[in-house]
Enzyme design. Structure first.
Site, PDB file in Angstrom:
ATOM      1  N   ARG A  12       0.852  -1.190   0.000  1.00 26.83           N
ATOM      2  CA  ARG A  12       0.000   0.000   0.000  1.00 26.83           C
ATOM      3  C   ARG A  12       0.889   1.242   0.000  1.00 26.83           C
ATOM      4  O   ARG A  12       2.007   1.208   0.530  1.00 26.83           O
ATOM      5  CB  ARG A  12      -0.883   0.038   1.255  1.00 26.83           C
ATOM      6  CG  ARG A  12      -2.052  -0.894   1.219  1.00 26.83           C
ATOM      7  CD  ARG A  12      -3.128  -0.432   0.239  1.00 26.83           C
ATOM      8  NE  ARG A  12      -4.274  -1.335   0.256  1.00 26.83           N
ATOM      9  CZ  ARG A  12      -4.488  -2.313  -0.624  1.00 26.83           C
ATOM     10  NH1 ARG A  12      -3.652  -2.522  -1.610  1.00 26.83           N
ATOM     11  NH2 ARG A  12      -5.563  -3.073  -0.530  1.00 26.83           N
ATOM     12  N   HIS A  24      -1.679   0.723  -9.762  1.00 26.35           N
ATOM     13  CA  HIS A  24      -2.354  -0.240  -8.873  1.00 26.35           C
ATOM     14  C   HIS A  24      -2.982  -1.378  -9.686  1.00 26.35           C
ATOM     15  O   HIS A  24      -4.187  -1.644  -9.601  1.00 26.35           O
ATOM     16  CB  HIS A  24      -3.414   0.484  -8.019  1.00 26.35           C
ATOM     17  CG  HIS A  24      -3.751  -0.277  -6.761  1.00 26.35           C
ATOM     18  ND1 HIS A  24      -3.970   0.324  -5.544  1.00 26.35           N
ATOM     19  CD2 HIS A  24      -3.903  -1.606  -6.519  1.00 26.35           C
ATOM     20  CE1 HIS A  24      -4.249  -0.586  -4.625  1.00 26.35           C
ATOM     21  NE2 HIS A  24      -4.207  -1.773  -5.204  1.00 26.35           N
TER      22      HIS A  24
HETATM   23  P1  NDP Z   1      -2.110 -11.705   4.167  1.00 33.50           P
HETATM   24  O1  NDP Z   1      -2.911 -11.141   5.289  1.00 33.50           O
HETATM   25  O2  NDP Z   1      -2.482 -13.037   3.628  1.00 33.50           O
HETATM   26  O3  NDP Z   1      -0.571 -11.774   4.578  1.00 33.50           O
HETATM   27  C1  NDP Z   1       0.044 -10.719   5.223  1.00 33.50           C
HETATM   28  C2  NDP Z   1       1.462 -11.116   5.563  1.00 33.50           C
HETATM   29  O4  NDP Z   1       2.099  -9.979   6.151  1.00 33.50           O
HETATM   30  C3  NDP Z   1       1.537 -12.247   6.566  1.00 33.50           C
HETATM   31  O5  NDP Z   1       2.627 -13.099   6.260  1.00 33.50           O
HETATM   32  C4  NDP Z   1       1.777 -11.513   7.877  1.00 33.50           C
HETATM   33  O6  NDP Z   1       2.491 -12.249   8.862  1.00 33.50           O
HETATM   34  C5  NDP Z   1       2.644 -10.368   7.407  1.00 33.50           C
HETATM   35  N1  NDP Z   1       2.584  -9.269   8.366  1.00 33.50           N
HETATM   36  C6  NDP Z   1       1.508  -8.554   8.769  1.00 33.50           C
HETATM   37  N2  NDP Z   1       1.861  -7.641   9.703  1.00 33.50           N
HETATM   38  C7  NDP Z   1       3.190  -7.784   9.892  1.00 33.50           C
HETATM   39  C8  NDP Z   1       4.135  -7.178  10.735  1.00 33.50           C
HETATM   40  N3  NDP Z   1       3.794  -6.213  11.585  1.00 33.50           N
HETATM   41  N4  NDP Z   1       5.411  -7.605  10.677  1.00 33.50           N
HETATM   42  C9  NDP Z   1       5.784  -8.592   9.837  1.00 33.50           C
HETATM   43  N5  NDP Z   1       4.935  -9.230   8.996  1.00 33.50           N
HETATM   44  C10 NDP Z   1       3.660  -8.824   9.031  1.00 33.50           C
HETATM   45  O7  NDP Z   1      -2.152 -10.603   3.011  1.00 33.50           O
HETATM   46  P2  NDP Z   1      -2.072 -10.819   1.438  1.00 33.50           P
HETATM   47  O8  NDP Z   1      -0.841 -11.586   1.136  1.00 33.50           O
HETATM   48  O9  NDP Z   1      -3.363 -11.312   0.914  1.00 33.50           O
HETATM   49  O10 NDP Z   1      -1.940  -9.309   0.934  1.00 33.50           O
HETATM   50  C11 NDP Z   1      -0.951  -8.455   1.469  1.00 33.50           C
HETATM   51  C12 NDP Z   1      -1.240  -7.050   1.020  1.00 33.50           C
HETATM   52  O11 NDP Z   1      -0.901  -6.892  -0.355  1.00 33.50           O
HETATM   53  C13 NDP Z   1      -2.703  -6.602   1.079  1.00 33.50           C
HETATM   54  O12 NDP Z   1      -3.080  -6.245   2.388  1.00 33.50           O
HETATM   55  C14 NDP Z   1      -2.704  -5.428   0.157  1.00 33.50           C
HETATM   56  O13 NDP Z   1      -2.311  -4.276   0.867  1.00 33.50           O
HETATM   57  C15 NDP Z   1      -1.624  -5.782  -0.859  1.00 33.50           C
HETATM   58  N6  NDP Z   1      -2.195  -6.144  -2.153  1.00 33.50           N
HETATM   59  C16 NDP Z   1      -1.913  -5.347  -3.216  1.00 33.50           C
HETATM   60  C17 NDP Z   1      -2.402  -5.644  -4.449  1.00 33.50           C
HETATM   61  C18 NDP Z   1      -2.047  -4.830  -5.630  1.00 33.50           C
HETATM   62  O14 NDP Z   1      -2.633  -5.032  -6.699  1.00 33.50           O
HETATM   63  N7  NDP Z   1      -1.098  -3.923  -5.523  1.00 33.50           N
HETATM   64  C19 NDP Z   1      -3.287  -6.804  -4.655  1.00 33.50           C
HETATM   65  C20 NDP Z   1      -3.505  -7.581  -3.473  1.00 33.50           C
HETATM   66  C21 NDP Z   1      -2.968  -7.267  -2.269  1.00 33.50           C
HETATM   67  P3  NDP Z   1       1.852 -13.583   9.510  1.00 33.50           P
HETATM   68  O15 NDP Z   1       1.930 -14.613   8.393  1.00 33.50           O
HETATM   69  O16 NDP Z   1       2.757 -13.874  10.634  1.00 33.50           O
HETATM   70  O17 NDP Z   1       0.444 -13.240   9.879  1.00 33.50           O
HETATM   71  C1  OXD Z   2      -6.100  -5.638  -3.019  1.00 30.20           C
HETATM   72  C2  OXD Z   2      -5.656  -4.687  -4.015  1.00 30.20           C
HETATM   73  O1  OXD Z   2      -5.976  -5.391  -1.822  1.00 30.20           O
HETATM   74  O2  OXD Z   2      -6.031  -4.828  -5.198  1.00 30.20           O
HETATM   75  O3  OXD Z   2      -6.600  -6.712  -3.433  1.00 30.20           O
HETATM   76  O4  OXD Z   2      -4.879  -3.791  -3.713  1.00 30.20           O
END
Ligand code: NDP
Ligand code: OXD
Length: 311
Positions: A226, A274
């Site tokens: 983000r 995005h």
């Molecule tokens: P998930 O919730 O499945 O995974 C998040 C990961 O981040 C987990 O491994 C989690 O750790 C880790 N995490 C969260 N907080 C912390 C922290 N404080 N310190 C270290 N690690 C942390 O999310 P997704 O993989 O589905 O998506 C991640 C993000 O990608 C979304 O929230 C969104 O912002 C972004 N995104 C962007 C897109 C785009 O088109 N640009 C599309 C889709 C997503 P743990 O495994 O230990 O819980």
């Molecule tokens: C998502 C994104 O969060 O598209 O899926 O950014």
């Protein structure tokens, strides 16, 4: 008819979404957010960036559905009805798109494509030599739904992949780190850093000058998490000093970037709008429809967000 739902998404795709969901959920009445009719009878709100204060105007919602993997765009509403469950949208198609996007941009930096393109502009036949992938360390921040898949894809291309998460993990072929100590171990190794974290109070502003200072000289940063992960004013000094080699940004604080934003024209920044894993109705509506049907039937919905965890 078993229920009613409203859809809130950017105007250009709103009707496409509404019609597609209606086709997949004939037992629901699917209406556009701005044409909701009697708001007291709306059960589900399927939303991308709903306006602040908007969700509370539907007093009998059973659940909010985020049209994306992230839920920060919902949680940001100061008047959000906090008792409501939130389902996020994740699926194979979206993971596939993210894998493609990150592989493309990691390879672009790894094979120094920006230098090769600049040499062509100068009409120079510059045979740039790069090490093979196993000698390139790539770090993926976030090893969840998207990050774990991306890490495996990069490892499959031969890169030396390290990952970082909040809790400890074991992923075959990936060196996993976690917590604050894990981040300090990881950063000095990261020649290419990919941010795939959710935006939470703990991760806001993580891509800052302090973090950049811990990366090796010439490191490149890819932010697909983000815009709020990046301290925007810290990026250009790190690029201009030569400490960072380049940045690819798919997400920004303000999207689209305002006219005149320095990121539009900076030679070491590639901006994409995005689109890393853009959800479209063809792929996304099937997942959303299935989740709503399961939730409505009282069945388990794996994509239900753990609100205590916040992502
Ligand atoms: P998930 O919730 O499945 O995974 C998040 C990961 O981040 C987990 O491994 C989690 O750790 C880790 N995490 C969260 N907080 C912390 C922290 N404080 N310190 C270290 N690690 C942390 O999310 P997704 O993989 O589905 O998506 C991640 C993000 O990608 C979304 O929230 C969104 O912002 C972004 N995104 C962007 C897109 C785009 O088109 N640009 C599309 C889709 C997503 P743990 O495994 O230990 O819980
Ligand atoms: C998502 C994104 O969060 O598209 O899926 O950014």
């Amino acid at each position: 008819m078993t229920g009613r739902l409203v859809v809130k998404v950017g105007a250009s795709r709103a009707e496409w979404w509404r019609e597609t969901l209606q086709g997949l959920l004939p037992e629901f009445e699917c209406r556009d957010w701005d044409d909701a009719g009697d708001k007291t009878t709306v059960d589900y709100a399927v939303v991308w960036r709903p306006p602040a204060g908007g969700l509370k105007t539907f007093p009998n919602l059973k659940c909010i559905v985020s049209m994306g993997a992230g839920i920060d765009h919902v949680l940001v509403d100061p008047e959000l009805p906090k008792h409501l469950p939130i389902i996020r949208t994740v699926g194979d198609d979206l993971r596939q798109r993210m894998r493609e996007y990150v592989a493309l941009h990691v390879l672009r930096f790894h094979r120094r494509l920006p230098d090769i393109m600049a040499a062509q502009q100068r009409k120079e036949w510059d045979q740039v030599i790069t090490p093979p992938a196993p000698e390139r360390r790539v770090a993926v921040l976030g090893l969840g739904n998207m990050g774990a898949e991306v890490a495996h894809t990069l490892a499959g291309l031969g890169f030396d992949v390290h990952g970082w998460s909040r809790s400890p993990k074991t992923l075959e072929g990936i060196t996993c780190h976690y917590g604050d100590a894990g981040l300090s171990e990881l950063l000095p190794l990261a020649e290419i850093l990919v941010c795939l974290l959710p935006l939470t109070p703990a991760t806001t502003g993580i891509l800052s000058k302090d973090l950049f200072a811990q990366l090796p000289g010439g490191a490149c940063v890819i932010n697909v998490g983000r815009g709020g992960h990046l301290v925007e004013e810290d990026l250009i000094p790190a690029l201009d000093s030569g400490h960072l080699g380049g940045a690819t940004l798919d997400v920004l604080h303000e999207e689209p970037a305002p006219e005149g934003h320095p990121f539009w024209t900076h030679p070491k920044i590639l901006l994409t709008p995005h689109i890393a894993s853009l959800i479209d109705p063809e792929a996304g509506a099937k997942v959303i429809a299935e989740n709503i049907r399961r939730f409505d039937a009282g069945e388990e919905v794996p994509a239900l967000v753990d609100l205590a965890q916040g992502y």
